[in-house]
Every structure is written in C-alpha cells, then in structure tokens.
Scaffold this motif. Sequence first.
Motif, short mmCIF file in Angstrom:
data_model
loop_
_atom_site.label_atom_id
_atom_site.label_comp_id
_atom_site.label_asym_id
_atom_site.label_seq_id
_atom_site.Cartn_x
_atom_site.Cartn_y
_atom_site.Cartn_z
N ILE A 1 0.86 -1.18 0.00
CA ILE A 1 0.00 0.00 0.00
C ILE A 1 0.90 1.23 0.00
O ILE A 1 1.78 1.38 0.84
CB ILE A 1 -0.91 0.00 1.24
CG1 ILE A 1 -1.79 -1.25 1.22
CG2 ILE A 1 -1.75 1.26 1.31
CD1 ILE A 1 -2.61 -1.43 2.49
N SER A 2 0.66 2.11 -0.92
CA SER A 2 1.49 3.30 -1.02
C SER A 2 0.85 4.52 -0.36
O SER A 2 1.42 5.60 -0.38
CB SER A 2 1.78 3.62 -2.49
OG SER A 2 0.57 3.88 -3.17
N ASP A 3 -0.31 4.37 0.24
CA ASP A 3 -0.98 5.47 0.92
C ASP A 3 -0.49 5.56 2.37
O ASP A 3 -0.08 4.57 2.97
CB ASP A 3 -2.49 5.27 0.94
CG ASP A 3 -3.10 5.32 -0.45
OD1 ASP A 3 -2.47 5.94 -1.33
OD2 ASP A 3 -4.19 4.75 -0.64
N ILE A 4 -0.55 6.76 2.93
CA ILE A 4 -0.16 6.97 4.32
C ILE A 4 -1.32 6.58 5.22
O ILE A 4 -2.46 6.97 4.99
CB ILE A 4 0.22 8.44 4.56
CG1 ILE A 4 1.45 8.80 3.73
CG2 ILE A 4 0.50 8.70 6.04
CD1 ILE A 4 1.82 10.27 3.81
N ASN A 5 -1.01 5.80 6.25
CA ASN A 5 -2.03 5.39 7.20
C ASN A 5 -2.14 6.49 8.26
O ASN A 5 -1.24 6.69 9.07
CB ASN A 5 -1.63 4.07 7.84
CG ASN A 5 -2.73 3.51 8.70
OD1 ASN A 5 -3.80 4.09 8.82
ND2 ASN A 5 -2.45 2.37 9.32
N VAL A 6 -3.26 7.21 8.28
CA VAL A 6 -3.43 8.34 9.19
C VAL A 6 -4.12 7.94 10.50
O VAL A 6 -4.27 8.77 11.39
CB VAL A 6 -4.20 9.50 8.52
CG1 VAL A 6 -3.42 10.07 7.38
CG2 VAL A 6 -5.58 9.06 8.09
N THR A 7 -4.53 6.72 10.62
CA THR A 7 -5.23 6.30 11.83
C THR A 7 -4.39 6.49 13.09
O THR A 7 -4.88 7.04 14.08
CB THR A 7 -5.70 4.85 11.70
OG1 THR A 7 -6.51 4.72 10.53
CG2 THR A 7 -6.50 4.41 12.91
N PRO A 8 -3.13 6.08 13.13
CA PRO A 8 -2.33 6.33 14.34
C PRO A 8 -2.15 7.83 14.63
O PRO A 8 -2.17 8.24 15.78
CB PRO A 8 -0.99 5.68 14.05
CG PRO A 8 -1.24 4.72 12.96
CD PRO A 8 -2.38 5.27 12.17
N LEU A 9 -2.03 8.62 13.58
CA LEU A 9 -1.89 10.06 13.77
C LEU A 9 -3.14 10.65 14.40
O LEU A 9 -3.08 11.46 15.33
CB LEU A 9 -1.60 10.74 12.43
CG LEU A 9 -1.53 12.26 12.45
CD1 LEU A 9 -0.32 12.71 13.24
CD2 LEU A 9 -1.48 12.81 11.05
N VAL A 10 -4.30 10.23 13.93
CA VAL A 10 -5.56 10.72 14.48
C VAL A 10 -5.71 10.27 15.94
O VAL A 10 -6.14 11.06 16.80
CB VAL A 10 -6.75 10.23 13.63
CG1 VAL A 10 -8.08 10.53 14.31
CG2 VAL A 10 -6.70 10.85 12.25
N ASP A 11 -5.31 9.06 16.26
CA ASP A 11 -5.37 8.58 17.64
C ASP A 11 -4.50 9.42 18.56
O ASP A 11 -4.93 9.82 19.65
CB ASP A 11 -4.94 7.11 17.72
CG ASP A 11 -5.95 6.17 17.08
OD1 ASP A 11 -7.10 6.59 16.88
OD2 ASP A 11 -5.57 5.02 16.79
N VAL A 12 -3.29 9.71 18.14
CA VAL A 12 -2.39 10.52 18.96
C VAL A 12 -2.94 11.93 19.13
O VAL A 12 -2.91 12.49 20.24
CB VAL A 12 -0.98 10.55 18.33
CG1 VAL A 12 -0.10 11.58 19.01
CG2 VAL A 12 -0.34 9.17 18.42
N MET A 13 -3.47 12.51 18.08
CA MET A 13 -4.02 13.86 18.17
C MET A 13 -5.22 13.91 19.11
O MET A 13 -5.38 14.86 19.87
CB MET A 13 -4.40 14.38 16.78
CG MET A 13 -3.21 14.54 15.85
SD MET A 13 -1.91 15.56 16.54
CE MET A 13 -2.67 17.14 16.43
N LEU A 14 -6.07 12.90 19.08
CA LEU A 14 -7.22 12.88 19.98
C LEU A 14 -6.78 12.75 21.44
O LEU A 14 -7.36 13.38 22.33
CB LEU A 14 -8.17 11.75 19.61
CG LEU A 14 -8.98 11.97 18.32
CD1 LEU A 14 -9.78 10.73 17.98
CD2 LEU A 14 -9.89 13.17 18.46
N VAL A 15 -5.76 11.96 21.70
CA VAL A 15 -5.23 11.85 23.05
C VAL A 15 -4.69 13.20 23.52
O VAL A 15 -4.92 13.63 24.65
CB VAL A 15 -4.16 10.75 23.13
CG1 VAL A 15 -3.40 10.82 24.45
CG2 VAL A 15 -4.79 9.38 22.96
N LEU A 16 -3.95 13.90 22.65
CA LEU A 16 -3.43 15.22 23.01
C LEU A 16 -4.54 16.22 23.28
O LEU A 16 -4.45 17.03 24.20
CB LEU A 16 -2.50 15.73 21.91
CG LEU A 16 -1.16 15.02 21.80
CD1 LEU A 16 -0.39 15.53 20.59
CD2 LEU A 16 -0.36 15.21 23.06
#
Length: 138
Positions: free
Chosen positions: A15-30
């Motif tokens: 898959i050549s797309d960026i997986n943004v799910t971990p980024l969204v999880d971290v941002m919600l925690v912040l």
Amino acid sequence: MAFGRLERTQGDPPISDINVTPLVDVMLVLVVIFIITAPLLASSIRLDLPKAEGTRAADAQRFVTVVLDKEGRVFLNDSPVDAGRLAEQFAAAAKQNPDTEIQLRADAGVPYGRVVEVMGAAHKAGLTRLGFVAEPAK
C-alpha cells in the motif's frame, strides 16, 4: 501444473498510501490532555481586580500568591486557608526564604480592613515584600 513444481500466488501489492489512523489517535489523546489540564493552569477564583495605571508583571524569583475574594475568604496559592493557618504558612515561607514576595490579589469589593489583616499577618511572620496585583487600566 507441472510435475514437481509449486505454484506461487502473488500476494497483495504494497500500500502506497499513508495510514493516518495512528496520527488521528495521537491527536485525539493530546486534545483530551489539553482539555483536562487547561482549567488547572488558570486560577479558579473569580475576582474583580481593581484597575490601575502603570501595572506590570512582577519579576520576583520566589513568591506566594494570596487571594481575597468578595466574601473575604483567603486563599493561599489557590487553596482556602483560615487566619491561623495563613500565619503558619507565612512563617514557613519566611523561614525558608526571608525575601519571599507576597503577591496580593484582592477583589475590588473587599474591605480595606481585611486587606490590612493579611498584610499584618505577613509582616508579623517576617515577610516584608508585598506586591498588589491589579489589572491595567484601559
């Protein structure tokens, strides 16, 4: 199928797309952390500070914040205290560092006599540096 030969199937292509799910999880925690800690950073005691010209922030190295609200209650570093406990805290601060400054935040509706009582307790404990906190005039 040839004899003795195993066929290999092609796997899924990478898959050549960026997986943004971990980024969204971290941002919600912040966001949750900031929502919880933001009210703790501001003083929770509501005051109508008097307005004065020439006010500026103090540059004290060591200070204690004393707040007098409209009802005349005393708060030391945002914790409610009675007169006896206030004197003990002042004495402990003076023993630890005699140059400790008291930053007095008194509501505009507090009687002057109540302010003088707090000032007297501080002076009796040996704390002579006193700063009055006010809002700058418009």
